[in-house]
Design an enzyme around this catalytic site. Structure first.
Site, PDB file in Angstrom:
ATOM      1  N   HIS A 113      -4.320   2.587  -1.092  1.00 33.20           N
ATOM      2  CA  HIS A 113      -4.066   1.605  -2.148  1.00 33.20           C
ATOM      3  C   HIS A 113      -5.132   0.519  -2.047  1.00 33.20           C
ATOM      4  CE1 HIS A 113       0.376   2.997  -2.241  1.00 33.20           C
ATOM      5  NE2 HIS A 113      -0.311   3.574  -3.214  1.00 33.20           N
ATOM      6  N   ARG A 170      -4.432  -1.577  -7.550  1.00 32.83           N
ATOM      7  CA  ARG A 170      -3.758  -0.711  -6.582  1.00 32.83           C
ATOM      8  C   ARG A 170      -4.244   0.741  -6.628  1.00 32.83           C
ATOM      9  NH1 ARG A 170       1.654   0.280  -4.282  1.00 32.83           N
ATOM     10  NH2 ARG A 170       2.353   2.389  -4.772  1.00 32.83           N
ATOM     11  N   ASN A 218      -1.062   7.881  -3.733  1.00 32.38           N
ATOM     12  CA  ASN A 218       0.059   8.117  -2.823  1.00 32.38           C
ATOM     13  C   ASN A 218       1.348   8.452  -3.565  1.00 32.38           C
ATOM     14  OD1 ASN A 218       0.705   8.360  -0.034  1.00 32.38           O
ATOM     15  ND2 ASN A 218       1.985   6.526  -0.206  1.00 32.38           N
ATOM     16  N   HIS A 244      -0.847   1.178   5.565  1.00 35.45           N
ATOM     17  CA  HIS A 244      -0.678   0.432   4.322  1.00 35.45           C
ATOM     18  C   HIS A 244      -0.427  -1.038   4.646  1.00 35.45           C
ATOM     19  CE1 HIS A 244       0.061   3.965   1.547  1.00 35.45           C
ATOM     20  NE2 HIS A 244       0.180   4.550   2.729  1.00 35.45           N
ATOM     21  N   TYR A 292      11.911   2.019   0.307  1.00 34.95           N
ATOM     22  CA  TYR A 292      12.437   2.470  -0.994  1.00 34.95           C
ATOM     23  C   TYR A 292      12.160   3.960  -1.132  1.00 34.95           C
ATOM     24  CZ  TYR A 292       7.526   1.292  -2.082  1.00 34.95           C
ATOM     25  OH  TYR A 292       6.165   1.158  -2.048  1.00 34.95           O
TER      26      TYR A 292
END
Length: 413
Positions: free
Chosen positions: A175, A233, A251, A304, A356
Site C-alpha cells: 500500500h 493507497r 492486497n 503494513h 476486519y
C-alpha cells in the site's frame, strides 16, 4: 543557496498536487452497536475516508475529514454523545513539515540512511549500492515490471551461493502511503548486511536462512505519493468507471476468496479488487517470486501500517487455519520480543478478528495456496497519533522492534 532551492522545489511538488489543507484526522470511539451504526452512516453519507475500520466496540476509528465537513461531522457525533478526538489538526501541515525535514542532496544516495524517508529513485540507488558493497552476500532480481514500467525489485541476502537453505520472505509497501513499511524493510536489509560476520545473532541467522526482501511492492503507487497524492493507497492501473478512476488495491487482488468481504467492485474505491485475481503486476510479483522458491519458504511476512497488530490467517473468514494454535504461539513470541524493545504494545491474532474481514489478501494466499505454514501480516506503528504520516525519527525504533519480533518468531519456528 542550492540546498534552499532544492527544498523549495520539494515543497512545490507537494503543494502543487493533491493537498489536504485544513483536513483533520478525527478518532471516534463507538461504545455500542448503535453508536457504531451512527458512525458508519455518517461516513457513508459524507463520503469520508476511513484510515482505520471498526473491528470491535470500544476501539477508536480514525476518519479523514475535509474542512468543509468538520463541523457537521463533529457536531453530529457529539449530539449523540459519541466520544471523538481530533488527532491531526491539519494533515497538509504535517505532510509539509515532513518534507521540510528532508536533507536535499545533489546526487542519489548509495548507502542506507534511516534518518528520513526516501523517494523510489533514492531507494533503488541505495539497493544498488548495497548490492555492490556486499556482492558476496546480496544479489537482486526483478519480480515484475509495473503498469508504468517500474521494476519491482527483490534483494536476496544469502551467505551461500547454493539455493538450498530455507527462506524467509518479507515484502513491504504493497500500500503506497505506508512509507514506514518500506523504510523498515530497508532497515532490516541494513542490519542483515552490516551485521553478518560482526554480529553473532545475525551471522547465525544468515547461516541458517536465506532472506528474500521486496522493499517496495507497489512502486507506481509509492512514486505517486511523492509526486501527486501523499495519501494514495492503490497501484496506478487505469481502473475505469464513470469517473475514469485509477488504481487497484494489490492486497485485495490475490486468489484468496477473491471479491469476498472487505473488498469492493467499484473502481474508485480504495479497496477495489480489480477484474480478476492476480490481474495486477504487484500481486503477480509476490506470487511468482514465492512460488519460484517453492517449499523452501518457511515464513512469510508482509509489513503494513498502521495500528500495531501482528496477524495470522484468515482475513476472508472467521474460521481459523488448521495450525492456528501454532501460528498463535509464534505470534506471541514475536510480539513479546517486539514489545520488549521499546514498550510498543501490539495485539496479535487472526486478521478477521483483530482488524476486519478482508478477502484477496497475500497472507491468506501464502497459507492456503503457497502452503506456507507460518504467514504473518504486521501493521506497524502507530495507533493514530500520526497514522500514515509517521515522523522519520520513528523509523529506527520501529525498525528495531520489528526486526526483534521477526527474529524471535523465526527462532520460535
Amino acid at each position: 543557496m542550492r540546498t534552499t532551492a532544492l527544498l523549495l522545489l520539494a515543497l512545490a511538488a507537494v503543494t502543487s498536487a493533491v493537498t489536504y489543507h485544513g483536513y483533520k484526522v478525527v478518532s471516534v470511539t463507538p461504545r455500542t452497536t448503535a453508536e457504531a451504526q451512527v458512525l458508519q452512516k455518517a461516513v457513508q453519507l459524507l463520503q469520508l475516508q476511513q484510515w482505520t475500520h471498526p473491528h470491535r466496540l470500544g476501539v477508536p476509528v480514525d476518519v479523514l475529514v475535509p474542512p468543509s465537513l468538520v463541523y457537521v461531522f463533529l457536531s453530529g457525533l457529539q449530539a449523540k454523545h459519541i466520544p471523538v478526538q481530533v488527532k491531526i489538526t491539519d494533515v497538509q501541515a504535517l505532510i509539509e513539515e515532513q518534507v521540510a525535514t528532508r536533507t536535499p542532496s545533489t546526487s542519489l544516495p548509495r548507502a542506507f540512511d534511516h534518518t528520513q524517508y526516501h523517494t523510489l529513485d533514492e531507494i533503488y540507488s541505495i539497493l544498488d549500492g548495497v548490492e555492490a558493497d556486499y556482492n558476496s552476500l546480496v544479489s537482486s532480481y526483478t519480480a515484475a515490471t509495473t503498469y508504468e514500467g517500474r521494476p519491482i525489485r527483490v534483494l536476496k541476502v544469502s551467505s551461500e551461493e547454493s539455493d538450498t537453505k530455507p527462506v524467509i520472505w518479507i515484502d513491504c509497501g504493497i500500500h503506497a502511503r505506508e512509507w514506514i513499511s518500506s523504510a523498515v524493510c530497508q532497515y532490516i536489509l541494513d542490519q542483515l548486511t552490516s551485521g553478518y560476520g560482526s554480529n553473532s545473532d545475525v551471522t547465525a541467522l544468515l547461516d541458517t536462512y536465506d532472506f528474500h526482501i521486496m522493499p517496495v511492492t507497489n512502486p507506481d503507487g509509492y512514486e505517486f505519493t511523492w509526486s501527486d497524492d501523499r495519501l494514495w493507497r492503490k497501484n496506478r492501473f487505469p481502473s475505469g468507471g464513470a469517473l475514469n478512476c485509477h488504481g487497484i488495491d494489490p492486497n485485495r487482488n490475490f486468489d484468496s476468496d477473491f471479491g469476498g468481504p472487505g473488498t469492493s467492485d467499484q473502481p474508485c474505491s480504495d479497496i477495489y479488487h480489480g477484474t480478476a485475481a492476480f490481474s495486477e503486476k504487484e500481486s503477480q510479483a509476490v506470487r511468482d517470486s514465492v512460488q519460484a522458491l517453492g517449499s523452501r519458504v518457511k515464513i512469510f511476512f508482509t509489513l503494513h501500517a498502521y495500528s500495531q497488530l501482528w496477524m495470522t490467517p484468515y482475513g476472508y473468514t472467521y474460521d481459523l487455519p488448521d495450525n492456528y494454535d501454532e501460528q498463535y504461539r509464534v505470534s506471541k513470541v514475536g510480539v513479546d520480543a517486539l514489545i520488549a524493545v521499546h514498550g510498543t504494545e501490539f495485539i496479535y491474532g487472526n486478521i478477521a478478528d483483530v482488524i476486519y474481514m478482508a478477502a484477496g489478501g497475500s497472507t491468506d494466499w501464502a497459507y492456503d495456496a503457497a502452503g506456507i505454514q507460518y504467514a504473518f501480516a504486521l501493521e506497524l506503528r502507530d495507533q493514530g497519533s500520526y497514522g500514515f504520516l509517521l515522523p522519520p525519527e520513528q523509523i529506527v525504533p520501529t525498525g528495531e522492534e520489528t526486526l526483534a519480533g521477526i527474529v524471535a518468531a523465526i527462532n520460535a519456528v
